[in-house]
Every structure is written in structure tokens, then in C-alpha cells.
Design a protein around this motif. Structure first.
Motif, PDB file in Angstrom:
ATOM      1  N   VAL A  20       7.556 -36.524   8.871  1.00  9.90           N
ATOM      2  CA  VAL A  20       6.951 -37.544   7.840  1.00  9.90           C
ATOM      3  C   VAL A  20       5.708 -37.404   7.725  1.00  9.90           C
ATOM      4  O   VAL A  20       4.977 -37.422   6.528  1.00  9.90           O
ATOM      5  N   GLU A  21       4.868 -37.365   8.788  1.00  7.74           N
ATOM      6  CA  GLU A  21       3.301 -37.196   8.462  1.00  7.74           C
ATOM      7  C   GLU A  21       3.001 -36.026   7.850  1.00  7.74           C
ATOM      8  O   GLU A  21       2.255 -36.142   6.992  1.00  7.74           O
ATOM      9  N   ALA A  22       3.478 -34.789   8.181  1.00  9.41           N
ATOM     10  CA  ALA A  22       3.318 -33.662   7.418  1.00  9.41           C
ATOM     11  C   ALA A  22       3.657 -33.818   5.702  1.00  9.41           C
ATOM     12  O   ALA A  22       2.867 -33.403   5.083  1.00  9.41           O
ATOM     13  N   GLN A  23       4.575 -34.374   5.464  1.00 10.87           N
ATOM     14  CA  GLN A  23       5.059 -34.771   4.086  1.00 10.87           C
ATOM     15  C   GLN A  23       3.967 -35.469   3.473  1.00 10.87           C
ATOM     16  O   GLN A  23       3.756 -35.336   2.341  1.00 10.87           O
ATOM     17  N   ASN A  24       3.589 -36.767   4.141  1.00 11.28           N
ATOM     18  CA  ASN A  24       2.971 -37.535   3.531  1.00 11.28           C
ATOM     19  C   ASN A  24       1.358 -37.114   3.168  1.00 11.28           C
ATOM     20  O   ASN A  24       0.797 -37.673   2.473  1.00 11.28           O
ATOM     21  N   ILE A  25       0.936 -36.134   4.065  1.00 11.75           N
ATOM     22  CA  ILE A  25      -0.431 -35.567   3.784  1.00 11.75           C
ATOM     23  C   ILE A  25      -0.383 -34.340   3.087  1.00 11.75           C
ATOM     24  O   ILE A  25      -1.314 -33.620   2.907  1.00 11.75           O
ATOM     25  N   HIS A  26       0.971 -33.890   2.676  1.00  7.63           N
ATOM     26  CA  HIS A  26       1.375 -32.751   1.741  1.00  7.63           C
ATOM     27  C   HIS A  26       0.865 -31.514   2.535  1.00  7.63           C
ATOM     28  O   HIS A  26       0.171 -30.545   1.652  1.00  7.63           O
ATOM     29  N   ASN A  27       1.112 -31.357   3.758  1.00  8.17           N
ATOM     30  CA  ASN A  27       0.808 -29.898   4.615  1.00  8.17           C
ATOM     31  C   ASN A  27       1.942 -29.292   4.636  1.00  8.17           C
ATOM     32  O   ASN A  27       2.833 -29.288   5.692  1.00  8.17           O
ATOM     33  N   GLY A  28       2.222 -28.184   3.782  1.00  8.85           N
ATOM     34  CA  GLY A  28       3.411 -27.576   3.663  1.00  8.85           C
ATOM     35  C   GLY A  28       3.578 -26.667   5.181  1.00  8.85           C
ATOM     36  O   GLY A  28       4.684 -26.362   5.431  1.00  8.85           O
ATOM     37  N   ALA A  29       2.395 -26.090   5.541  1.00  7.87           N
ATOM     38  CA  ALA A  29       2.379 -25.201   6.764  1.00  7.87           C
ATOM     39  C   ALA A  29       2.998 -26.115   7.911  1.00  7.87           C
ATOM     40  O   ALA A  29       3.916 -25.461   8.794  1.00  7.87           O
ATOM     41  N   ALA A  30       2.240 -27.295   8.050  1.00  2.00           N
ATOM     42  CA  ALA A  30       2.733 -28.270   9.344  1.00  2.00           C
ATOM     43  C   ALA A  30       4.245 -28.576   9.103  1.00  2.00           C
ATOM     44  O   ALA A  30       4.966 -28.564   9.807  1.00  2.00           O
ATOM     45  N   TYR A  31       4.681 -28.891   8.019  1.00  3.60           N
ATOM     46  CA  TYR A  31       6.098 -29.140   7.631  1.00  3.60           C
ATOM     47  C   TYR A  31       6.891 -28.150   7.865  1.00  3.60           C
ATOM     48  O   TYR A  31       8.046 -28.381   8.842  1.00  3.60           O
ATOM     49  N   ALA A  32       6.716 -27.039   7.522  1.00  2.70           N
ATOM     50  CA  ALA A  32       7.661 -25.791   7.897  1.00  2.70           C
ATOM     51  C   ALA A  32       7.709 -25.409   9.257  1.00  2.70           C
ATOM     52  O   ALA A  32       8.655 -24.845   9.824  1.00  2.70           O
ATOM     53  N   SER A  33       6.416 -25.767  10.075  1.00  2.00           N
ATOM     54  CA  SER A  33       6.588 -25.309  11.324  1.00  2.00           C
ATOM     55  C   SER A  33       7.484 -26.223  12.263  1.00  2.00           C
ATOM     56  O   SER A  33       7.776 -25.692  13.468  1.00  2.00           O
ATOM     57  N   LEU A  34       8.017 -27.402  11.878  1.00  2.00           N
ATOM     58  CA  LEU A  34       8.979 -28.231  12.447  1.00  2.00           C
ATOM     59  C   LEU A  34      10.348 -27.663  12.366  1.00  2.00           C
ATOM     60  O   LEU A  34      11.294 -28.297  13.099  1.00  2.00           O
ATOM     61  N   PHE A  35      10.682 -26.559  11.596  1.00  2.00           N
ATOM     62  CA  PHE A  35      11.816 -25.869  11.458  1.00  2.00           C
ATOM     63  C   PHE A  35      12.104 -24.795  12.194  1.00  2.00           C
ATOM     64  O   PHE A  35      11.203 -23.897  12.567  1.00  2.00           O
ATOM     65  N   SER A  36      13.442 -24.490  12.665  1.00  2.00           N
ATOM     66  CA  SER A  36      13.639 -23.234  13.451  1.00  2.00           C
ATOM     67  C   SER A  36      13.547 -22.259  12.465  1.00  2.00           C
ATOM     68  O   SER A  36      13.409 -22.368  11.189  1.00  2.00           O
ATOM     69  N   ASP A  37      13.173 -20.918  13.087  1.00  2.00           N
ATOM     70  CA  ASP A  37      13.255 -19.915  12.323  1.00  2.00           C
ATOM     71  C   ASP A  37      14.281 -19.593  11.190  1.00  2.00           C
ATOM     72  O   ASP A  37      14.027 -18.918  10.041  1.00  2.00           O
TER      73      ASP A  37
END
Length: 107
Positions: free
Chosen positions: A11-28
């Protein structure tokens, strides 16, 4: 609301629009289903969320969160520059090794 750290980080990564941080929370090999399209793997997920952020500037406001044997569901009010904003959407998660394995976004 008390959210698991992984979900609050998303939610935080989305709300600050940080795509790299958002994607880092997903498995490969994670999969995202949104607006009738499938996005496979971290790079496609990062490309998708960055494009979405540029176009819609979406912000999530969590409403509820529930865990079940079949996965977890975050219900959130999503606001941004898209038609019908704000909207309440459901983020249906499965997890894999402490990361998001799949995400399906539904209305």
C-alpha cells in the motif's frame, strides 16, 4: 487498521508511486490479473504498475483485510485520475515464500 507488513508495504509503495518498491514485494514468477490483462514476473509487474501510476495516479485507502485458506483479500478505496474515481476494489492475494505470488484486482 492492522495490516500484515507485506500488505502495508505494498500500500505504501503504491501510494508514493514507487514501481520498483512495489514490484520488489512479488515473487520472481508472480502473476497479476488486472483489467482483463495478465502480467507475469517482476519486470512485467513493475512495467504495469509504473504505467498505471503515470496514467491514473492511484492511491489506496484500506477498508478491510481478511485472511482465508484460499488467500487474502484487501478491500480498499482507490482514488485517482480514472473515470468513476473513487472506487472500492478487492485485491485478492496468494503468497509464496513471504512475497506476493499472485494478485487479482476485482471490482
Amino acid at each position: 487498521m492492522n495490516l500484515p507488513k507485506l500488505i502495508s508495504d505494498l500500500v505504501e509503495a503504491q501510494n508514493i508511486h514507487n514501481g520498483a518498491a512495489y514490484a520488489s514485494l512479488f515473487s520472481d514468477d508472480a502473476v497479476v490479473f488486472d483489467e482483463g490483462k495478465t502480467h507475469n514476473g517482476k519486470q512485467e509487474i513493475q512495467n504495469w504498475i509504473e504505467k498505471s501510476n503515470q496514467e491514473y495516479q492511484s492511491v489506496l485507502k484500506p477498508i478491510s483485510y481478511n485472511d482465508s485458506a484460499n488467500g487474502s483479500v484487501l478491500e480498499a478505496e482507490v482514488s485517482g485520475t480514472f473515470p468513476g474515481s473513487p472506487a472500492v476494489l478487492r485485491f485478492n492475494f496468494t503468497f509464496q515464500n513471504g512475497l506476493v505470488g499472485s494478485l487479482k484486482i476485482t471490482g
